[in-house]
Design a protein around this motif. Structure first.
Motif, short mmCIF file in Angstrom:
data_model
loop_
_atom_site.label_atom_id
_atom_site.label_comp_id
_atom_site.label_asym_id
_atom_site.label_seq_id
_atom_site.Cartn_x
_atom_site.Cartn_y
_atom_site.Cartn_z
N VAL A 50 2.91 7.96 -16.27
CA VAL A 50 4.35 8.12 -15.43
C VAL A 50 4.52 9.25 -15.03
O VAL A 50 4.80 9.50 -13.69
N LYS A 51 3.96 10.61 -15.30
CA LYS A 51 4.25 11.82 -14.73
C LYS A 51 3.38 12.05 -13.46
O LYS A 51 3.68 12.59 -12.54
N GLN A 52 2.03 11.17 -13.84
CA GLN A 52 1.20 11.23 -12.84
C GLN A 52 1.57 10.51 -11.60
O GLN A 52 1.40 10.94 -10.42
N GLY A 53 2.36 9.33 -11.90
CA GLY A 53 3.00 8.32 -11.19
C GLY A 53 3.82 9.13 -10.24
O GLY A 53 4.12 9.12 -9.01
N ARG A 54 4.66 10.20 -10.89
CA ARG A 54 5.68 10.78 -10.07
C ARG A 54 5.11 11.92 -9.09
O ARG A 54 5.63 11.90 -8.01
N ARG A 55 4.08 12.31 -9.44
CA ARG A 55 3.28 13.43 -8.54
C ARG A 55 2.91 12.43 -7.49
O ARG A 55 2.97 12.89 -6.33
N TYR A 56 2.19 11.34 -7.70
CA TYR A 56 1.73 10.37 -6.50
C TYR A 56 2.85 9.94 -5.60
O TYR A 56 2.79 10.24 -4.48
N ALA A 57 4.15 9.66 -6.17
CA ALA A 57 5.07 9.50 -5.29
C ALA A 57 5.74 10.58 -4.49
O ALA A 57 6.02 10.42 -3.30
N ARG A 58 5.60 11.64 -4.91
CA ARG A 58 6.24 12.81 -4.62
C ARG A 58 5.22 13.29 -3.49
O ARG A 58 5.75 13.89 -2.24
N SER A 59 4.03 13.03 -3.57
CA SER A 59 3.03 13.53 -2.56
C SER A 59 2.91 12.44 -1.27
O SER A 59 2.25 12.90 -0.30
N GLY A 60 3.57 11.10 -1.32
CA GLY A 60 3.66 10.42 -0.36
C GLY A 60 2.40 9.42 -0.32
O GLY A 60 1.99 8.99 0.74
N ALA A 61 2.08 9.13 -1.47
CA ALA A 61 0.86 8.09 -1.77
C ALA A 61 1.18 6.80 -1.51
O ALA A 61 0.31 5.72 -1.65
#
Length: 422
Positions: A50-61
């Motif tokens: 989930v934390k990795q997904g949050r980083r993905y979303a924050r980066s515009g992936a």
């Protein structure tokens, strides 16, 4: 629903990819956006994903998001550019559920106005839940599907959910579309229901009753609802981990600890309130600021939080740890025995002397020297302290300091025998 509605309001909407989210800001601002994220974060078995997904979303992936009744779809890219088809499925409402929800919404003009202003009234969600229609998803309601092969929420499905939280903030009709109805159709049906309700003939029951009857019935009150059940464990507060730098003056660890401590204390108080005989017991005295700080320190596991609590009370870490030890043996009275160097009045002192004589009536009594409410055994490092509540507290001396040795006892002999320093 009819063909005209379907043709006029397509049952699928595509939202262009959102720009990267600033690092210091959360993904949801509205209460319904936070509820959506709780459904994700409480359901996922692997918090790291989930934390990795949050980083993905924050980066515009996350690419363009397609929303349709029952599901979301987007392409989510790994840091190396690998693209994944990602879906999250949501249960659609049945016709009966839609009928109940729309009936509730149409009955209150404020609900319709709020929805048109892109707001979800919390009262509407509460009324709907009471009618068996859960507007917001809960634990296990977000069903992840991804071609990366993970069966639980993976970084790609988590990233899609985080991005959708931003869409929900802007337009709660996204949630209603997921549940099965488009915006245009909903607005038309709400208008029709609202108009029909306003034009409906009044029944005699709606015309009121004579004032005398109303006053006569004033003393008749319905029975109270049953008490709520006690949750098995305290609730979990939301995480403050946003992958961004907190404000300079914000101690995230301390805030998260206080939130969890508040949930734990609320659970304890609810358990007391639901216990048999609670209404017959006198309410406990409120804790002083120092007592509350000691209680929190006893619950805190982190060195930083414990140090901050000690500093806030003007105590050293060593003094605070001593207070925590006393608290562990007897809460407020145990802490008072450590802190309160009081002088008993004549009647209290007479009762204490009688208790000392009775404690060793059948044997050789230790030589005890009294200073105020503290009796120290001659030639040893042991001490008895009399609390204002009439109980005796054992202490022993280590490195020149008096240390609580154990819980209190009703008589001095039992307290001294329980002292591990004996």
């Amino acid at each position: 629903m009819n063909t005209r509605d379907r043709d006029r309001d397509p049952y699928e909407k595509t939202f262009p990819a959102l720009p990267p989210a600033p690092g210091g800001r959360g993904f949801a601002r509205t209460w319904w956006g936070h509820a959506w994220l709780r459904a994700l974060e409480d359901s996922a078995l692997d918090g790291t994903q989930v934390k990795q997904g949050r980083r993905y979303a924050r980066s515009g992936a996350v690419g363009a998001v397609s929303v349709r009744p029952g599901g979301l779809t987007a392409v989510v890219r790994d840091p190396d550019g690998t693209a994944h088809r990602t879906d999250v499925l949501v249960q659609e409402f049945t016709e009966a559920q839609w009928d109940r929800l729309l009936g509730l919404a149409a009955a209150e003009a404020g609900y319709i106005a709020a929805l048109l202003d892109r707001e979800v009234p919390p009262e509407l969600a509460e009324d709907a839940a009471a009618a068996g229609v859960e507007l917001l998803p809960g634990i296990g309601d977000l069903d992840p599907r991804c071609d990366c092969g993970e069966w639980d929420h993976c970084p790609h499905t988590a990233a899609l959910c985080y991005q959708v939280a931003r869409l929900l903030d802007q337009d709660p009709f996204v949630l209603l579309l997921l549940r099965g109805r488009g915006e245009r159709e909903l607005v038309d049906e709400l208008e029709e229901r609202s108009t029909a309700e306003a034009q409906a003939p009044q029944s005699p029951a709606d015309e009121g009753i004579p004032a005398a009857e109303a006053f006569a019935a004033g003393g008749v009150r319905p029975a109270l609802p049953p008490l709520p059940g006690l949750p098995a464990v305290p609730g979990q507060p939301p995480t403050l981990d946003t992958e961004g730098e907190p404000e300079p003056d914000l101690d995230v660890d301390a805030v998260e600890f206080l939130a969890q401590a508040a949930a734990t204390e609320a659970h304890r108080r609810l358990a007391e309130a639901l216990a048999p005989g609670h209404a017959d017991r006198a309410p406990a005295a409120p804790l002083t600021l120092f007592e509350d700080a000691v209680r929190l320190t006893a619950e805190a596991g982190g060195f930083r939080v414990r140090s901050r609590l000690a500093a806030a009370t003007g105590r050293s870490r060593a003094d605070m740890e001593l207070a925590v030890r006393a608290w562990g043996f007897g809460a407020g009275p145990g802490l008072a025995a450590l802190e309160d160097d009081w002088t008993p009045d004549r009647s209290t002192l007479a009762r204490a002397r009688a208790a000392l004589v009775e404690a060793w009536a059948d044997g050789e009594a230790p030589v005890l020297r009294r200073v105020r409410a503290r009796w120290t055994e001659a030639g040893t490092d042991r001490q008895l302290r009399l609390g204002r509540e009439g109980r005796w507290w054992p202490y022993h001396r280590e490195a020149g300091r008096w240390i609580p040795s154990g819980p209190s006892a009703p008589d001095p002999g039992s307290a001294l025998e329980a002292d591990p320093a004996r």
